[in-house]
Design an enzyme around this catalytic site. Structure first.
Site, PDB file in Angstrom:
ATOM      1  N   SER A  64       0.849  -1.200   0.000  1.00  0.00           N
ATOM      2  CA  SER A  64       0.000   0.000   0.000  1.00  0.00           C
ATOM      3  C   SER A  64       0.879   1.242   0.000  1.00  0.00           C
ATOM      4  CB  SER A  64      -0.922  -0.005   1.220  1.00  0.00           C
ATOM      5  OG  SER A  64      -0.186  -0.158   2.408  1.00  0.00           O
TER       6      SER A  64
ATOM      7  N   GLU B  18       1.025   5.518   0.852  1.00  0.00           N
ATOM      8  CA  GLU B  18       0.383   6.640   1.545  1.00  0.00           C
ATOM      9  C   GLU B  18       0.719   7.958   0.847  1.00  0.00           C
ATOM     10  OE1 GLU B  18       0.353   6.621   5.900  1.00  0.00           O
ATOM     11  OE2 GLU B  18       1.036   8.697   5.816  1.00  0.00           O
TER      12      GLU B  18
ATOM     13  N   ASP C 153      -1.948  14.811  15.598  1.00  0.00           N
ATOM     14  CA  ASP C 153      -0.982  15.604  16.364  1.00  0.00           C
ATOM     15  C   ASP C 153      -1.545  16.988  16.621  1.00  0.00           C
ATOM     16  OD1 ASP C 153       1.153  13.887  16.842  1.00  0.00           O
ATOM     17  OD2 ASP C 153       1.813  14.059  14.753  1.00  0.00           O
TER      18      ASP C 153
ATOM     19  N   PHE D 212      11.812  14.257  10.575  1.00  0.00           N
ATOM     20  CA  PHE D 212      10.669  13.359  10.810  1.00  0.00           C
ATOM     21  C   PHE D 212      10.890  12.474  12.035  1.00  0.00           C
ATOM     22  CE2 PHE D 212       9.013  12.986   6.155  1.00  0.00           C
ATOM     23  CZ  PHE D 212       8.515  14.269   6.263  1.00  0.00           C
TER      24      PHE D 212
ATOM     25  N   HIS E 281       3.527  -1.044   3.947  1.00  0.00           N
ATOM     26  CA  HIS E 281       2.856   0.237   3.696  1.00  0.00           C
ATOM     27  C   HIS E 281       3.967   1.258   3.443  1.00  0.00           C
ATOM     28  CE1 HIS E 281      -0.335   3.256   4.098  1.00  0.00           C
ATOM     29  NE2 HIS E 281       0.449   3.955   4.909  1.00  0.00           N
TER      30      HIS E 281
HETATM   31  P1  FAD Z   1      -3.668   7.334  20.156  1.00  0.00           P
HETATM   32  O1  FAD Z   1      -3.854   5.908  19.832  1.00  0.00           O
HETATM   33  O2  FAD Z   1      -4.808   8.056  20.782  1.00  0.00           O
HETATM   34  O3  FAD Z   1      -2.366   7.451  21.064  1.00  0.00           O
HETATM   35  C1  FAD Z   1      -1.770   8.736  21.331  1.00  0.00           C
HETATM   36  C2  FAD Z   1      -1.087   8.729  22.681  1.00  0.00           C
HETATM   37  O4  FAD Z   1      -2.082   8.642  23.717  1.00  0.00           O
HETATM   38  C3  FAD Z   1      -0.153   7.530  22.910  1.00  0.00           C
HETATM   39  O5  FAD Z   1       0.935   7.971  23.672  1.00  0.00           O
HETATM   40  C4  FAD Z   1      -1.006   6.559  23.686  1.00  0.00           C
HETATM   41  O6  FAD Z   1      -0.215   5.685  24.501  1.00  0.00           O
HETATM   42  C5  FAD Z   1      -1.838   7.507  24.534  1.00  0.00           C
HETATM   43  N1  FAD Z   1      -3.152   6.974  24.904  1.00  0.00           N
HETATM   44  C6  FAD Z   1      -4.008   6.287  24.123  1.00  0.00           C
HETATM   45  N2  FAD Z   1      -5.120   5.967  24.822  1.00  0.00           N
HETATM   46  C7  FAD Z   1      -4.955   6.476  26.064  1.00  0.00           C
HETATM   47  C8  FAD Z   1      -5.762   6.500  27.253  1.00  0.00           C
HETATM   48  N3  FAD Z   1      -6.958   5.908  27.286  1.00  0.00           N
HETATM   49  N4  FAD Z   1      -5.290   7.155  28.349  1.00  0.00           N
HETATM   50  C9  FAD Z   1      -4.081   7.766  28.335  1.00  0.00           C
HETATM   51  N5  FAD Z   1      -3.266   7.780  27.239  1.00  0.00           N
HETATM   52  C10 FAD Z   1      -3.713   7.149  26.123  1.00  0.00           C
HETATM   53  N6  FAD Z   1      -1.451  12.393  11.907  1.00  0.00           N
HETATM   54  C11 FAD Z   1      -2.256  13.269  11.255  1.00  0.00           C
HETATM   55  O7  FAD Z   1      -2.456  14.410  11.746  1.00  0.00           O
HETATM   56  N7  FAD Z   1      -2.870  12.923  10.074  1.00  0.00           N
HETATM   57  C12 FAD Z   1      -2.692  11.707   9.491  1.00  0.00           C
HETATM   58  O8  FAD Z   1      -3.264  11.419   8.430  1.00  0.00           O
HETATM   59  C13 FAD Z   1      -1.832  10.755  10.152  1.00  0.00           C
HETATM   60  N8  FAD Z   1      -1.652   9.517   9.646  1.00  0.00           N
HETATM   61  C14 FAD Z   1      -0.878   8.604  10.351  1.00  0.00           C
HETATM   62  C15 FAD Z   1      -0.732   7.301   9.838  1.00  0.00           C
HETATM   63  C16 FAD Z   1       0.033   6.360  10.508  1.00  0.00           C
HETATM   64  C17 FAD Z   1       0.149   4.967   9.952  1.00  0.00           C
HETATM   65  C18 FAD Z   1       0.697   6.720  11.725  1.00  0.00           C
HETATM   66  C19 FAD Z   1       1.546   5.721  12.461  1.00  0.00           C
HETATM   67  C20 FAD Z   1       0.555   8.002  12.237  1.00  0.00           C
HETATM   68  C21 FAD Z   1      -0.234   8.959  11.570  1.00  0.00           C
HETATM   69  N9  FAD Z   1      -0.416  10.254  12.058  1.00  0.00           N
HETATM   70  C22 FAD Z   1      -1.226  11.145  11.395  1.00  0.00           C
HETATM   71  C23 FAD Z   1       0.271  10.683  13.286  1.00  0.00           C
HETATM   72  C24 FAD Z   1      -0.591  10.431  14.541  1.00  0.00           C
HETATM   73  O9  FAD Z   1      -1.785  11.180  14.464  1.00  0.00           O
HETATM   74  C25 FAD Z   1       0.228  10.843  15.756  1.00  0.00           C
HETATM   75  O10 FAD Z   1       1.267   9.938  15.962  1.00  0.00           O
HETATM   76  C26 FAD Z   1      -0.550  11.098  17.037  1.00  0.00           C
HETATM   77  O11 FAD Z   1       0.340  11.707  17.980  1.00  0.00           O
HETATM   78  C27 FAD Z   1      -1.118   9.842  17.696  1.00  0.00           C
HETATM   79  O12 FAD Z   1      -2.165   9.336  17.004  1.00  0.00           O
HETATM   80  P2  FAD Z   1      -2.782   7.890  17.387  1.00  0.00           P
HETATM   81  O13 FAD Z   1      -3.957   7.693  16.528  1.00  0.00           O
HETATM   82  O14 FAD Z   1      -1.740   6.870  17.407  1.00  0.00           O
HETATM   83  O15 FAD Z   1      -3.266   8.217  18.902  1.00  0.00           O
END
Ligand code: FAD
Length: 288
Positions: free
Chosen positions: A15, A17, A109, A219, A269
């Site tokens: 895939s 991105e 983020d 990055f 990916h």
């Molecule tokens: P989460 O899963 O919510 O985790 C974030 C943090 O919160 C972690 O430290 C986790 O341990 C903690 N956490 C989770 N649940 C809890 C809880 N219940 N209590 C306390 N802490 C908790 N960013 C963008 O803006 N746009 C994009 O399109 C984008 N695409 C991405 C694609 C991939 C494959 C990856 C790996 C990252 C991407 N990102 C993107 C970056 C991502 O949004 C950031 O890394 C962001 O900081 C975390 O997102 P997450 O969905 O992993 O968050």
């Protein structure tokens, strides 16, 4: 097609991105990149969602265009940044109405001017809440989630990060895509720890071929991934020679991919950064 069905088929999944360009010119260039990568038959492509939801409409338009007009299965990234539940619901409604079947549920983020993530008062604090929301609505989406072989940058330690990942998968995530990494040991150790904790969903490794030394250093600093010393040394020696950096990047990523696939990863990916040459060179070698 739902991406989870692809994992049930024989053979690796590939895939790509992309991110939605800011200008019409950038969009034309991206269509050119996709056309050049299409002959490599990617199983799906994904389109990122910009900081603060800034690319919301462009992400939707691009993902729909790729699926309908270019004919490649597509997944929309969706974040919780700056969005209320009803705004997120509206995006999901539009994606569904326009035939998109796959969503990558992310927290996102914080915008650059904010030091830490602050949830919208009527929104979600974690990606797991977004995944649960999609499931509660009964949307028929296949839902992906992000994971971090070297740990998420805000997590106090790897185990706590894994606790949260377990909760995210339980909330309704069908598969995971990893953050980029340059040493496969991080991926295999992470998969083993995840399996030990009962995470059964496919974990697709995310690979970013290095094409620019300064860019990859930026990055990795932001996302908390590490560059192995031998790779860093080669990049330092070639820093200002664009073609040599590309050659080193392709060589390193190709070796990573061959090893990942040989040792059971379900596919790759590619973080393409909207460029085709490195991804094309690597995938051609993998397919051969
Ligand atoms: P989460 O899963 O919510 O985790 C974030 C943090 O919160 C972690 O430290 C986790 O341990 C903690 N956490 C989770 N649940 C809890 C809880 N219940 N209590 C306390 N802490 C908790 N960013 C963008 O803006 N746009 C994009 O399109 C984008 N695409 C991405 C694609 C991939 C494959 C990856 C790996 C990252 C991407 N990102 C993107 C970056 C991502 O949004 C950031 O890394 C962001 O900081 C975390 O997102 P997450 O969905 O992993 O968050």
């Amino acid at each position: 097609m739902q991406i989870k069905e692809l994992f049930a088929r024989d053979g690796p999944i590939f895939s790509f991105e992309f991110f939605p360009p800011k200008t019409d010119r950038g969009l034309e260039a991206l269509y050119g990149t996709i056309e050049r990568l299409k002959p490599l038959h990617p199983d799906f492509v994904s389109v990122t969602y910009g900081a603060g939801g800034s690319t919301r409409q462009r992400t939707v338009e691009l993902v729909v265009h790729i699926k309908r007009e270019i004919g490649i299965e597509a997944m929309a990234h969706l974040t919780c940044v700056g969005a209320s539940r009803s705004e997120i619901a509206a995006v999901l409604d539009e994606l569904r109405a326009r035939g998109i079947e796959n969503v990558l549920a992310l927290r996102g983020d914080p915008p650059r001017d904010q030091p830490e993530f602050t949830p919208h008062p009527d929104g979600f604090a974690h990606a797991s809440e977004l995944a649960a929301f999609i499931r509660e609505r009964g949307d028929p989406f296949c839902v992906g989630g992000a994971c971090y072989p070297e740990g998420h940058i805000e997590a106090p330690d790897l185990e706590t990060d894994l606790d949260h990942l377990v909760a995210k998968v339980k909330a309704g995530v069908d598969f995971l895509i990893t953050q980029l990494f340059f040493d496969n040991r991080h991926y295999f150790d992470f998969v083993e720890r995840a399996r030990t904790r009962g995470i059964q969903v496919p974990i697709l490794p995310g690979i970013m071929p290095v094409t620019n030394a300064a860019q990859v250093e930026r990055f990795t600093k932001i996302c908390g991934a590490s560059i192995p010393p031998d790779l860093q040394e080669k990049l330092d020696a070639a820093r200002d020679r664009e073609e040599e950096v590309l050659r080193i990047g392709v060589e390193h990523a190709t070796r990573q991919c061959l090893d990942l696939l040989a040792r059971g990863a379900p596919g790759i990916h590619f973080y393409t950064l909207n460029q085709s040459p490195a991804t094309r060179a690597i995938l051609q070698r993998l397919r051969a």
